[in-house]
Every structure is written in structure tokens, then in C-alpha cells.
Design a protein around this motif. Structure first.
Motif, PDB file in Angstrom:
ATOM      1  N   SER A 156      -9.424  -3.756 -28.287  1.00  0.00           N
ATOM      2  CA  SER A 156     -10.733  -4.276 -27.892  1.00  0.00           C
ATOM      3  C   SER A 156     -11.612  -3.101 -27.495  1.00  0.00           C
ATOM      4  O   SER A 156     -11.194  -2.250 -26.706  1.00  0.00           O
ATOM      5  N   TYR A 157     -12.823  -3.044 -28.024  1.00  0.00           N
ATOM      6  CA  TYR A 157     -13.677  -1.896 -27.738  1.00  0.00           C
ATOM      7  C   TYR A 157     -15.138  -2.237 -28.004  1.00  0.00           C
ATOM      8  O   TYR A 157     -15.467  -3.204 -28.691  1.00  0.00           O
ATOM      9  N   VAL A 158     -16.028  -1.401 -27.458  1.00  0.00           N
ATOM     10  CA  VAL A 158     -17.457  -1.431 -27.730  1.00  0.00           C
ATOM     11  C   VAL A 158     -17.916   0.015 -27.852  1.00  0.00           C
ATOM     12  O   VAL A 158     -17.604   0.841 -26.984  1.00  0.00           O
ATOM     13  N   VAL A 159     -18.662   0.324 -28.909  1.00  0.00           N
ATOM     14  CA  VAL A 159     -19.242   1.655 -29.078  1.00  0.00           C
ATOM     15  C   VAL A 159     -20.753   1.534 -28.933  1.00  0.00           C
ATOM     16  O   VAL A 159     -21.401   0.838 -29.723  1.00  0.00           O
TER      17      VAL A 159
ATOM     18  N   VAL B 154     -30.508   5.304 -29.415  1.00  0.00           N
ATOM     19  CA  VAL B 154     -29.189   4.706 -29.676  1.00  0.00           C
ATOM     20  C   VAL B 154     -29.209   3.936 -30.990  1.00  0.00           C
ATOM     21  O   VAL B 154     -28.284   4.043 -31.803  1.00  0.00           O
ATOM     22  N   LYS B 155     -30.262   3.168 -31.200  1.00  0.00           N
ATOM     23  CA  LYS B 155     -30.362   2.400 -32.436  1.00  0.00           C
ATOM     24  C   LYS B 155     -30.477   3.313 -33.648  1.00  0.00           C
ATOM     25  O   LYS B 155     -29.865   3.043 -34.698  1.00  0.00           O
ATOM     26  N   THR B 156     -31.205   4.397 -33.516  1.00  0.00           N
ATOM     27  CA  THR B 156     -31.388   5.328 -34.632  1.00  0.00           C
ATOM     28  C   THR B 156     -30.089   6.051 -34.969  1.00  0.00           C
ATOM     29  O   THR B 156     -29.770   6.274 -36.144  1.00  0.00           O
ATOM     30  N   ALA B 157     -29.323   6.405 -33.937  1.00  0.00           N
ATOM     31  CA  ALA B 157     -28.118   7.216 -34.129  1.00  0.00           C
ATOM     32  C   ALA B 157     -26.879   6.399 -34.460  1.00  0.00           C
ATOM     33  O   ALA B 157     -25.871   6.972 -34.913  1.00  0.00           O
ATOM     34  N   GLU B 158     -26.950   5.083 -34.281  1.00  0.00           N
ATOM     35  CA  GLU B 158     -25.731   4.287 -34.379  1.00  0.00           C
ATOM     36  C   GLU B 158     -25.065   4.381 -35.755  1.00  0.00           C
ATOM     37  O   GLU B 158     -23.866   4.671 -35.858  1.00  0.00           O
ATOM     38  N   GLU B 159     -25.820   4.151 -36.798  1.00  0.00           N
ATOM     39  CA  GLU B 159     -25.234   4.176 -38.138  1.00  0.00           C
ATOM     40  C   GLU B 159     -24.645   5.549 -38.441  1.00  0.00           C
ATOM     41  O   GLU B 159     -23.577   5.649 -39.057  1.00  0.00           O
ATOM     42  N   ARG B 160     -25.298   6.600 -38.001  1.00  0.00           N
ATOM     43  CA  ARG B 160     -24.808   7.959 -38.220  1.00  0.00           C
ATOM     44  C   ARG B 160     -23.474   8.195 -37.501  1.00  0.00           C
ATOM     45  O   ARG B 160     -22.538   8.768 -38.050  1.00  0.00           O
TER      46      ARG B 160
ATOM     47  N   LEU C 268     -21.218   5.885 -36.449  1.00  0.00           N
ATOM     48  CA  LEU C 268     -20.146   5.063 -37.022  1.00  0.00           C
ATOM     49  C   LEU C 268     -19.660   5.638 -38.345  1.00  0.00           C
ATOM     50  O   LEU C 268     -18.451   5.662 -38.628  1.00  0.00           O
ATOM     51  N   LYS C 269     -20.575   6.097 -39.164  1.00  0.00           N
ATOM     52  CA  LYS C 269     -20.208   6.654 -40.465  1.00  0.00           C
ATOM     53  C   LYS C 269     -19.459   7.965 -40.306  1.00  0.00           C
ATOM     54  O   LYS C 269     -18.450   8.200 -40.977  1.00  0.00           O
ATOM     55  N   GLN C 270     -19.900   8.821 -39.416  1.00  0.00           N
ATOM     56  CA  GLN C 270     -19.274  10.120 -39.223  1.00  0.00           C
ATOM     57  C   GLN C 270     -17.830   9.981 -38.736  1.00  0.00           C
ATOM     58  O   GLN C 270     -16.953  10.745 -39.127  1.00  0.00           O
ATOM     59  N   HIS C 271     -17.578   8.985 -37.900  1.00  0.00           N
ATOM     60  CA  HIS C 271     -16.237   8.786 -37.332  1.00  0.00           C
ATOM     61  C   HIS C 271     -15.467   7.667 -38.018  1.00  0.00           C
ATOM     62  O   HIS C 271     -14.402   7.269 -37.535  1.00  0.00           O
ATOM     63  N   MET C 272     -15.998   7.169 -39.137  1.00  0.00           N
ATOM     64  CA  MET C 272     -15.330   6.164 -39.960  1.00  0.00           C
ATOM     65  C   MET C 272     -14.922   4.936 -39.149  1.00  0.00           C
ATOM     66  O   MET C 272     -13.778   4.481 -39.186  1.00  0.00           O
ATOM     67  N   ILE C 273     -15.875   4.420 -38.382  1.00  0.00           N
ATOM     68  CA  ILE C 273     -15.652   3.220 -37.584  1.00  0.00           C
ATOM     69  C   ILE C 273     -16.343   2.056 -38.276  1.00  0.00           C
ATOM     70  O   ILE C 273     -17.540   2.112 -38.570  1.00  0.00           O
ATOM     71  N   ALA C 274     -15.595   1.005 -38.544  1.00  0.00           N
ATOM     72  CA  ALA C 274     -16.113  -0.100 -39.353  1.00  0.00           C
ATOM     73  C   ALA C 274     -17.138  -0.950 -38.615  1.00  0.00           C
ATOM     74  O   ALA C 274     -18.072  -1.476 -39.224  1.00  0.00           O
ATOM     75  N   SER C 275     -16.969  -1.113 -37.313  1.00  0.00           N
ATOM     76  CA  SER C 275     -17.860  -1.996 -36.570  1.00  0.00           C
ATOM     77  C   SER C 275     -18.126  -1.415 -35.185  1.00  0.00           C
ATOM     78  O   SER C 275     -17.292  -0.705 -34.619  1.00  0.00           O
ATOM     79  N   TRP C 276     -19.268  -1.745 -34.631  1.00  0.00           N
ATOM     80  CA  TRP C 276     -19.645  -1.206 -33.323  1.00  0.00           C
ATOM     81  C   TRP C 276     -18.831  -1.797 -32.186  1.00  0.00           C
ATOM     82  O   TRP C 276     -18.743  -1.222 -31.105  1.00  0.00           O
TER      83      TRP C 276
END
Length: 524
Positions: A353-356, A473-479, A481-489
Motif C-alpha cells: 500500500s502506498y501513495v506517491v 507537483v502536477k507538472t512533475a508527476e508523470e516525469r 513515475l516514468k523515470q522510476h517505472m511506477i505504474a500508478s501514483w
């Protein structure tokens, strides 16, 4: 020599749980079918290890599968034992021998046997035999700080587990959840909706062990005994109930609604109260020092009274005799597992269980998380001890949320070294659990996201502040998640039920857009 998983069939529960706990009478073994049912095969071992006859009256054919035989007698001190398994140090089977050194209970109150035969990593789960070839226990652990101190789980505990398996006793979704958020008793959510609400998937499991949900104080003081109404010149038994442990969910018993606070527990009619004197459990007298005889045939060996509780399976109704205000009272107490603010275990093969949020990873404190970091980072790496909070009892839907780490990005510059901190508040409010944190993030209209955190035992004098701008935070989120290969926030089980319908967003930005139009009912 593998220890086959065999299902235990208990023909007579009262005889099985006789007050002489060193004997397990009327017990037979049967093969465990692949689907976990209790059907027997052509050849099984009876309690004395002899082959049973086939359905046509003939003995099982030569070479047919057989099982190891559980020994029904608790071994005595200095009995010879042999530990068999595949520990580290080689690829072939390993055999070590020793004697029984001690019989007592562990920190969880469960009966255990200490042996001096070597137990090493890899031995766990392997059989331990007596001189006759019967299984007296299963290898469990060894004490690193001492020499030749190993522990095995006795067959009485193993039989209890197998008994629950064979009778279909299983933990409810709420009990299995690491979220601690659902109480199905007292008119709460219906059982059918619980599984989806707590996000439970995967194999079923037994509820675990039971324990007394009260703290006690020894009564060697004659003055204290007289004050509590014991007029026996200090020669009797009994211990004082000094406090209560409130577990959740606690199912109602005999029409009594569940109590969720320590104060209400004392008036709910099914539990002990503070200043009660605990006299007998299951008809067995409790000594002044809180010990009881190991068994009727071994009265001189005494162990903790907790054994009288943990030897029973979940759901058993126990008779407890107490002295209350000078008058004897008999309580009928239904045994349930204790639940902790820091869950002892998660599901097998469960997703964490997590939140990023802004690269900050938040997760509920749990023993699997502690163990993962303790052994990878170690105390030398600065990983803190969470013992002060991990052993507290569960409190409704409350969780301890920790900052596991920060995924480095320009949006969180200055906070890259923050880790292993407890979340105190988000934008001035304290989230109850991981779902409540997601709910508060979804409802946030502020320009800044402020996370106030503290180290263990430093809440009042050393507060850390992580401040992020929502737009960044909104601007950087996709970057991130993609950089660290995380599927969901966030993990699926962290999403509040009221936001689940049709909201399968993988990013926080998308989630916030959909959450703004979602209904806000059915909040836990």
C-alpha cells in the motif's frame, strides 16, 4: 524427508483440548488433497503410525504414499531429538541431534520447545523427531546472541493450525487487511461488501493465534491481596488485571455490542475489568506470579498463563473466573486474535500500500515494511526502531503513515534525504489512514502541500516540514513515475471506496480531475 502437509481430523474437541495439554487424544491424520479438502486416500497413518486398511479390507499396497506421524506427547526435559532439513552450508540433507533444554512460551504467549540441536537458516519448517521417529515439532528459529539455543513449534500448536484448516476456519477480509479500516461487527458494512472495501485478493488464511486481551500484575503482596478482597493469608493464587487491550474488529458475543474503547470494554459484560483478580482460566488456577502448571502430569513445571489462551483456537469460548469487588464472577469469553496498530503480517504475495505525491512515498507502517528496511539498511544505516509504536493495539481505522523515501526530482529539491519519518499532518490536518491521506489530497484546493513529519519519539520537539507547490507537483508527476517505472501514483487498496467507481486513473492529476465530480458518501 519432507514434512507433508496433512490435515488433522479432531474427533473429540473436548478430549483434544483436555486440561492435560501434554496429550493430544483422539487424533488421527489424513492426507491433504490438492484442493485442501479433508478426503482420505487409500493409505493413511493412524495416530500410532500404523497403516490403515483400504476400503476392501486389505492393507495399503507396498510403496503407497505415507505420512510422518505426529507425536501426541510433549517431550520432557533431556529427551533426545533430531532436527532434519536443508539449511545453508550444502545442498544435501542435514541431520543434527540434541536434547530438549526447556519448555516455555514465547513473547506471543505460544508454547515453544527449546533444544540444543543446531538450527540454522534453512531449517525452518523442517521436522524434529524423537527417538521413536515421531514428529515432536517443527524447527522455528535460533538465538543468534547465544550458543546452542534453538526453538521448535510443538505438535500441539501445529495440530491447532491444521485443525482450523480442516474445519474451514478462516480470517475475515477485515482481519486480513493491513489497513485496519473495517469493523464488520455492530451493524457496520455487510460482509459481502467488506472484501472489495479492503482490497483483499488471493489465498485464504487462518485467523492466527489468540491471546488474552488484558495486562496483569503479579500478586505476591499480602497487602494488595487483602485490598482486592483475597483473604487467604497470601497462600492462594490469582493476578490483578491492570489494563485492557482493545482489539478491532471485536465481534459481539451473546448480544453484547462490540466495545471499541478501553473504558467501554469494562462495562460490556463479557470481559474482565481493571482491578479484577484473575483466578482461573479453563478451570486451571493461576498462580500469584501469573504461571500455571504445564499439565496435570507435569505440575512442577510451570509456564505463563497465556498458554491457557493460545492453546485454544480462534472462536473458542473460554470460561474465566475472576474476583470482582470481593465476589466471584464467571465470564464466558470468545477468543479472537489480537490486532496491532502496526500489522504483524500482510497478505502473501500482496502489493504494498502506498501513495506517491511529488516524489514522496508514503506507506502504512507494517512489520513487512520494517523487516524489509531493517535487513537491507540495518541499524548501522540509521534505520530507526519503531518498537515504541509498532506494538500498540489497533485503534479503529487508524494507521501510522510513514515517509518511506523521496524519489529525487527538481520538484522536491532539499528533501531528497528525508526517509523513515512518521507523518504527523497534511495541510494542518492529521490523516487517519492511507485512504484518508488520498481523500485529503483529492480535496485539497491550497496552493501548497505541506507534510509535517517527525522521527520516532520526537513528535513534540523535532518536526520536519516538506512543502511542495501543487502546480509543480502536477507538472512533475508523470516525469517522476516514468523515470522510476511506477505504474500508478497510489496502490489500488489506498483509493477510498467512494472514489473507486469508474476511477481507474494511474496519475494523481487524472485522479484529481475525476475525483472532483465523484460522490463523497460512504466514507469510513
Amino acid at each position: 524427508i519432507p514434512l507433508d502437509l496433512a490435515l488433522l481430523i479432531v474427533n473429540n474437541e473436548d478430549a483434544f483440548f483436555d486440561s492435560d495439554s501434554s496429550r493430544l487424544d483422539n487424533v488421527t491424520m489424513s492426507d491433504a488433497a490438492a484442493n485442501g479438502t479433508t478426503g482420505t486416500t487409500d493409505s493413511t497413518l493412524s495416530s500410532n503410525g500404523s497403516a490403515k486398511e483400504d476400503g476392501d479390507g486389505s492393507a495399503g499396497s507396498e510403496g503407497s504414499e505415507s505420512h510422518l506421524s505426529l507425536c501426541h506427547t510433549l517431550p520432557t526435559l533431556d529427551d533426545n531429538v533430531t532436527c532434519v532439513g536443508f539449511p545453508e552450508g550444502g545442498s544435501q540433507i542435514s541431520v543434527t541431534r540434541g536434547v530438549v533444554s526447556r519448555v516455555d512460551v514465547g513473547s506471543n504467549g505460544v508454547l515453544r520447545i527449546q533444544i540444543d540441536a543446531a538450527i540454522n537458516p534453512g531449517n525452518s519448517g523442517g521436522p524434529v523427531f524423537n527417538e521413536s521417529g515421531g514428529v515432536v515439532g517443527v524447527a522455528m528459529s535460533h538465538l543468534k546472541s547465544a550458543s546452542n539455543i534453538g526453538y521448535i513449534i510443538p505438535t500441539s500448536v501445529l495440530s491447532n493450525f491444521l485443525d482450523m484448516c480442516s474445519h474451514g476456519v478462516e480470517a475475515s477480509p477485515a482481519e486480513r487487511s493491513s489497513l485496519n479500516v473495517i469493523d464488520v461487527s455492530g451493524g457496520g458494512m455487510k460482509e459481502a461488501a467488506v472484501s472489495d472495501a479492503v482490497g483483499i485478493e488471493g489465498p485464504k488464511m487462518v485467523p492466527g493465534i489468540v491471546a488474552v486481551d488484558a495486562y496483569t500484575q503479579t500478586l505476591e503482596s499480602n497487602a494488595l491481596r487483602r485490598r482486592l478482597g483475597l483473604d487467604d493469608d497470601g497462600i492462594g493464587g490469582g493476578v490483578r488485571v491492570s489494563g485492557l487491550w482493545y482489539s478491532t474488529p471485536r465481534l459481539p458475543f451473546e448480544g453484547v455490542e462490540p466495545a471499541q474503547t478501553m473504558e467501554s470494554r469494562e462495562t460490556d459484560g463479557s470481559s474482565v475489568c481493571r482491578d479484577d483478580v484473575l483466578l482461573k482460566v479453563d478451570g486451571i488456577e493461576v498462580g500469584q506470579d501469573g504461571t500455571v502448571p504445564l499439565s496435570s502430569v507435569r505440575p512442577d513445571e510451570r509456564i505463563s498463563k497465556s498458554h491457557l489462551f493460545t492453546r485454544r483456537r480462534v472462536g473458542h469460548v473460554l470460561d474465566i473466573e475472576v474476583l470482582r469487588d470481593g465476589k466471584p464472577v464467571t465470564l464466558r469469553h470468545k477468543l479472537t486474535p489480537l490486532r496491532y496498530l502496526c500489522p504483524v503480517h500482510d497478505q502473501f504475495d500482496a502489493h504494498p500500500s502506498y501513495v506517491v505525491c511529488g516524489g514522496c512515498i508514503f506507506t502504512p507502517l507494517s512489520w513487512p515494511w520494517i523487516s524489509a528496511h531493517k535487513y537491507s539498511d540495518g541499524w548501522e544505516g540509521g534505520f530507526p526502531s519503531f518498537n515504541a509504536v509498532s506494538s500498540l493495539p489497533a485503534q479503529g481505522s487508524k494507521q501510522i503513515i510513514v515517509l518511506s523515501g523521496v524519489l529525487a526530482d527538481e520538484v522536491n529539491v532539499g528533501f531528497h534525504n528525508k526517509e523513515w519519518l512518521i507523518l504527523k499532518s497534511f495541510n494542518g490536518e492529521k490523516p487517519t489512514n492511507i485512504r484518508d491521506l488520498v481523500r485529503r489530497i483529492a480535496a485539497c484546493k491550497d496552493k501548497y502541500l505541506e507534510f509535517r513529519l517527525h522521527a520516532v519519539n520526537q513528535e513534540d520537539y523535532n518536526e520536519q516540514l516538506i512543502c511542495l507547490e501543487m502546480a509543480d507537483v502536477k507538472t512533475a508527476e508523470e516525469r517522476i513515475l516514468k523515470q522510476h517505472m511506477i505504474a500508478s501514483w497510489c496502490s489500488e487498496d489506498a483509493i477510498p471506496p467512494e472514489y473507486k467507481n469508474g476511477n481507474d486513473a494511474k496519475t494523481m492529476v487524472e485522479f484529481l480531475e475525476r475525483a472532483s465530480s465523484a460522490p463523497t458518501s460512504n466514507k469510513e
